[in-house]
Design a protein around this motif. Sequence first.
Motif, mmCIF file in Angstrom:
data_model
loop_
_atom_site.group_PDB
_atom_site.id
_atom_site.type_symbol
_atom_site.label_atom_id
_atom_site.label_comp_id
_atom_site.label_asym_id
_atom_site.label_seq_id
_atom_site.Cartn_x
_atom_site.Cartn_y
_atom_site.Cartn_z
ATOM 1 N N ASP A 107 -4.713 36.934 2.182
ATOM 2 C CA ASP A 107 -4.930 38.365 1.942
ATOM 3 C C ASP A 107 -4.295 39.218 3.039
ATOM 4 O O ASP A 107 -3.779 40.306 2.776
ATOM 5 C CB ASP A 107 -6.430 38.698 1.919
ATOM 6 C CG ASP A 107 -7.048 38.676 0.540
ATOM 7 O OD1 ASP A 107 -6.317 38.470 -0.459
ATOM 8 O OD2 ASP A 107 -8.281 38.870 0.456
ATOM 9 N N ALA A 108 -4.347 38.755 4.284
ATOM 10 C CA ALA A 108 -3.957 39.566 5.441
ATOM 11 C C ALA A 108 -2.578 40.218 5.307
ATOM 12 O O ALA A 108 -2.449 41.414 5.582
ATOM 13 C CB ALA A 108 -4.062 38.746 6.723
ATOM 14 N N PRO A 109 -1.540 39.516 4.880
ATOM 15 C CA PRO A 109 -0.228 40.172 4.784
ATOM 16 C C PRO A 109 -0.135 41.229 3.680
ATOM 17 O O PRO A 109 0.825 41.986 3.637
ATOM 18 C CB PRO A 109 0.737 39.018 4.474
ATOM 19 C CG PRO A 109 0.013 37.780 4.845
ATOM 20 C CD PRO A 109 -1.443 38.078 4.679
ATOM 21 N N TYR A 110 -1.120 41.292 2.797
ATOM 22 C CA TYR A 110 -1.120 42.256 1.696
ATOM 23 C C TYR A 110 -1.976 43.487 2.006
ATOM 24 O O TYR A 110 -1.947 44.461 1.269
ATOM 25 C CB TYR A 110 -1.655 41.598 0.416
ATOM 26 C CG TYR A 110 -0.741 40.537 -0.140
ATOM 27 C CD1 TYR A 110 0.149 40.819 -1.160
ATOM 28 C CD2 TYR A 110 -0.764 39.240 0.356
ATOM 29 C CE1 TYR A 110 0.996 39.855 -1.678
ATOM 30 C CE2 TYR A 110 0.072 38.260 -0.143
ATOM 31 C CZ TYR A 110 0.955 38.570 -1.157
ATOM 32 O OH TYR A 110 1.792 37.610 -1.662
ATOM 33 N N MET A 111 -2.757 43.417 3.065
ATOM 34 C CA MET A 111 -3.728 44.473 3.371
ATOM 35 C C MET A 111 -3.098 45.577 4.219
ATOM 36 O O MET A 111 -2.254 45.316 5.058
ATOM 37 C CB MET A 111 -4.919 43.871 4.121
ATOM 38 C CG MET A 111 -5.669 42.845 3.306
ATOM 39 S SD MET A 111 -6.943 41.998 4.249
ATOM 40 C CE MET A 111 -8.124 43.313 4.417
ATOM 41 N N PRO A 112 -3.553 46.837 4.000
ATOM 42 C CA PRO A 112 -3.111 47.910 4.885
ATOM 43 C C PRO A 112 -3.532 47.577 6.315
ATOM 44 O O PRO A 112 -4.593 46.988 6.520
ATOM 45 C CB PRO A 112 -3.873 49.139 4.382
ATOM 46 C CG PRO A 112 -4.453 48.775 3.079
ATOM 47 C CD PRO A 112 -4.510 47.284 3.006
ATOM 48 N N ILE A 113 -2.700 47.913 7.271
ATOM 49 C CA ILE A 113 -3.037 47.598 8.656
ATOM 50 C C ILE A 113 -2.723 48.799 9.543
ATOM 51 O O ILE A 113 -1.671 49.403 9.434
ATOM 52 C CB ILE A 113 -2.295 46.334 9.140
ATOM 53 C CG1 ILE A 113 -2.826 45.863 10.476
ATOM 54 C CG2 ILE A 113 -0.814 46.544 9.173
ATOM 55 C CD1 ILE A 113 -2.345 44.476 10.877
ATOM 56 N N ASP A 114 -3.701 49.147 10.346
ATOM 57 C CA ASP A 114 -3.519 50.172 11.368
ATOM 58 C C ASP A 114 -3.938 49.546 12.688
ATOM 59 O O ASP A 114 -3.110 49.225 13.528
ATOM 60 C CB ASP A 114 -4.341 51.409 11.023
ATOM 61 C CG ASP A 114 -4.128 52.544 12.009
ATOM 62 O OD1 ASP A 114 -3.125 52.528 12.744
ATOM 63 O OD2 ASP A 114 -4.974 53.455 12.042
ATOM 64 N N THR A 115 -5.234 49.284 12.823
ATOM 65 C CA THR A 115 -5.754 48.650 14.033
ATOM 66 C C THR A 115 -6.022 47.164 13.838
ATOM 67 O O THR A 115 -6.254 46.450 14.800
ATOM 68 C CB THR A 115 -7.066 49.320 14.464
ATOM 69 O OG1 THR A 115 -8.045 49.098 13.441
ATOM 70 C CG2 THR A 115 -6.874 50.805 14.704
ATOM 71 N N GLY A 116 -6.034 46.722 12.596
ATOM 72 C CA GLY A 116 -6.365 45.326 12.293
ATOM 73 C C GLY A 116 -7.845 45.111 12.013
ATOM 74 O O GLY A 116 -8.260 44.002 11.680
ATOM 75 N N MET A 117 -8.656 46.171 12.112
ATOM 76 C CA MET A 117 -10.100 46.024 11.893
ATOM 77 C C MET A 117 -10.448 45.645 10.453
ATOM 78 O O MET A 117 -11.415 44.936 10.222
ATOM 79 C CB MET A 117 -10.851 47.294 12.284
ATOM 80 C CG MET A 117 -11.205 47.353 13.754
ATOM 81 S SD MET A 117 -12.061 45.875 14.374
ATOM 82 C CE MET A 117 -13.606 45.950 13.506
ATOM 83 N N LEU A 118 -9.670 46.112 9.490
ATOM 84 C CA LEU A 118 -9.952 45.762 8.094
ATOM 85 C C LEU A 118 -9.834 44.247 7.905
ATOM 86 O O LEU A 118 -10.708 43.617 7.297
ATOM 87 C CB LEU A 118 -9.007 46.508 7.156
ATOM 88 C CG LEU A 118 -9.217 46.317 5.669
ATOM 89 C CD1 LEU A 118 -10.640 46.692 5.251
ATOM 90 C CD2 LEU A 118 -8.201 47.134 4.887
#
Length: 135
Positions: free
Chosen positions: A58-69
């Motif tokens: 999932d991680a490479p598909y998720m929006p990322i700003d700080t990585g908290m999501l």
Amino acid sequence: MANPKLKIDTPRGSLYTQASKSGKVTAILEWNKGFGAEFTEKFSSAQKFVDSEVLRLDAPYMPIDTGMLIRSGELGTVVGSGEVNYIAPYAGAQDATAPSRIYDPRRGGKWFERMKADHKTAILRGAAKIAGGKK
């Protein structure tokens, strides 16, 4: 049991049938004592694999700003439970509405559905291999 008329063996146990001289048929089911523990462990290991793969893929598909999501999924999921939970308060909104990102068009909303479309077969193949099913 003497002279069984029919014997069916499975990984879970064996079924025997025998007819008496009076025409009465007796069936006996003998469970394999190790079946439950062995298969419970295999299925538990397969579920841990699936949960871990979902988090990882999932991680490479998720929006990322700080990585908290992404971290909220690691913190909110008990690997092996069969549920992957992203516990950040904004996770649902990000999944429902986040557009693709300019910096990486793969990243955006509906990350699980998009990841699953790309990796479902490999995840199922790996789980089946662990559980002892089709490869």
